[in-house]
Motif scaffolding. Sequence first.
Motif, PDB file in Angstrom:
ATOM      1  N   LEU A   1       0.864  -1.194   0.000  1.00  0.00           N
ATOM      2  CA  LEU A   1       0.000   0.000   0.000  1.00  0.00           C
ATOM      3  C   LEU A   1       0.891   1.231   0.000  1.00  0.00           C
ATOM      4  O   LEU A   1       1.673   1.442   0.935  1.00  0.00           O
ATOM      5  CB  LEU A   1      -0.897   0.001   1.236  1.00  0.00           C
TER       6      LEU A   1
ATOM      7  N   ASP B   1      -8.266   0.764  -4.852  1.00  0.00           N
ATOM      8  CA  ASP B   1      -7.433  -0.324  -4.329  1.00  0.00           C
ATOM      9  C   ASP B   1      -7.024  -0.064  -2.885  1.00  0.00           C
ATOM     10  O   ASP B   1      -6.907  -0.996  -2.086  1.00  0.00           O
ATOM     11  CB  ASP B   1      -6.194  -0.512  -5.202  1.00  0.00           C
ATOM     12  N   LYS B   2      -6.795   1.211  -2.541  1.00  0.00           N
ATOM     13  CA  LYS B   2      -6.456   1.551  -1.148  1.00  0.00           C
ATOM     14  C   LYS B   2      -7.562   1.082  -0.202  1.00  0.00           C
ATOM     15  O   LYS B   2      -7.298   0.452   0.829  1.00  0.00           O
ATOM     16  CB  LYS B   2      -6.257   3.054  -0.992  1.00  0.00           C
TER      17      LYS B   2
ATOM     18  N   THR C   1      -0.945   3.755  -5.019  1.00  0.00           N
ATOM     19  CA  THR C   1      -2.085   2.841  -5.096  1.00  0.00           C
ATOM     20  C   THR C   1      -3.353   3.632  -5.396  1.00  0.00           C
ATOM     21  O   THR C   1      -3.580   4.697  -4.812  1.00  0.00           O
ATOM     22  CB  THR C   1      -2.249   2.071  -3.766  1.00  0.00           C
TER      23      THR C   1
ATOM     24  N   SER D   1       4.176  -0.951   3.464  1.00  0.00           N
ATOM     25  CA  SER D   1       3.645   0.373   3.158  1.00  0.00           C
ATOM     26  C   SER D   1       4.704   1.447   3.331  1.00  0.00           C
ATOM     27  O   SER D   1       5.822   1.197   3.786  1.00  0.00           O
ATOM     28  CB  SER D   1       2.449   0.671   4.063  1.00  0.00           C
TER      29      SER D   1
END
Length: 349
Positions: free
Chosen positions: A181, A189-190, A185, A207
Motif C-alpha cells: 500500500l 485499491d487503497k 495505489t 507500506s
Amino acid sequence: TVILAEQHFHNLIDMGWDDVQLYTAGCEDRGTAITVGTHAILGDEQLLASAVFVTVDEFQRTGVSQRAIIQKSHPHFLLASATPLPRSMMISVLGGLSVSEIRQQPIQRGNVIVRWVLPQKRDGVYSIVERELNKGHQAFIIYPRIGDEEQEQSAVKGLREWSQRYDENDSEFDASDVALLTGKTSPEDKLDIFRQFKEGHIRILISTIIVEVGIDCKNATVAVVVGADKFGLAQLWQIRGRVCRSEDTSFLLLLAETSNETSIARLDTIERAKTGFEIAEHDLRLRGAGEVFSTRQTGLPDLRWCSLVDDYDLMIEAKETVQAGSVGSGVREMMELKYGKSLELGGVV
C-alpha cells in the motif's frame, strides 16, 4: 484522509447517528446536522459558514492557511491530535489556544514496546514478527520510499523480500498474505486493501508513511520501520499508534543505522516517550516552533531572549500581564507596522 473520514463516518452511524453525511472531493452538501469530511470541506464556503462547531482530527496534517479558512467562520474549534504541532504548543503559551491533555491510556490497551534495532540484528525482528503472526496477529512493515525492486529501503523491494521469505521458509504463510500500500495505489485499491487488512485476509501490510493515520486495526500488534532515521518524530509516534489498539502487548521496531546526531536524538526520544506532548516538546527543541505571524510551522521563532521550552513559566506570566491590560496602547500599532497583514496569522492555531 479519505480512509480516516470514512472510519469516523461509519463510527457515528454505528453509534446511532443517522443525520450525518460523508463529504469528500466531488460531493455536495446535503444539509445534514453532522458532516464528516476531508480537506474538500474547505472549498465549500457556505458549508463552513453554517457550522457552529468544527473539530479537526489529526490536525498536524493541516497547514496554517487551511486552519485559517476554518477559523474565519468563527465556529467553536477543537483540534485533536496524538502529536501536537510545535507551532500549536507555542500558540498555547502565547494565549491563542487552551489545551486539554488526556493523560490516561484508553481502557483495555496493552503495553507498547519500542526498540531501536541495528540492521545486523534484523533476524530478531523477523522472529518477533513471525511469533506475532503465529498468534494470529498482523504486522505493518513501513519504508521511507516507494522505490523499485533494486532500491534499498524501498517498499517495492520490501514486498519482494517479505513475500520470498515465506515462499522459501516452508511457512504456513505465503505471498498472498502480504500486500503493498503506497501513495501510488489507486483510491479504490487503497480502500480494498484497507478492508482486507482489517478483516484479516492480509497478514503483513508493506507500506510507506501513508499508513500513519486512518488505519484502525486492533489485531495489528507489530510495526517494523525500515530506515527509521529517515522519519520525523511525529511520524514515528503516529506509527506507534497503529499498534497499540488492543489489550495485547505490541511492538514498534525501528531498524536504523545512523551517525547523525539529530536522527539519534529522534530515535532515543521515541524509545522513551510516553505521551504526544513529550514528542512535541522534543520537536520544539529539534526543529523549532516556526513563526507566529507566518505560515511556517517549524524553524526558529522570532524570539531573541527566551525559549518556549526552558522559559515556559516566564512566558505564561508575560501572557497574563498582557491579558490584564498592563501593556501600553502603542504595542498593537507597533506590531501592525512590523508584520502588516501577517499579524492576522497570529490568531491561527
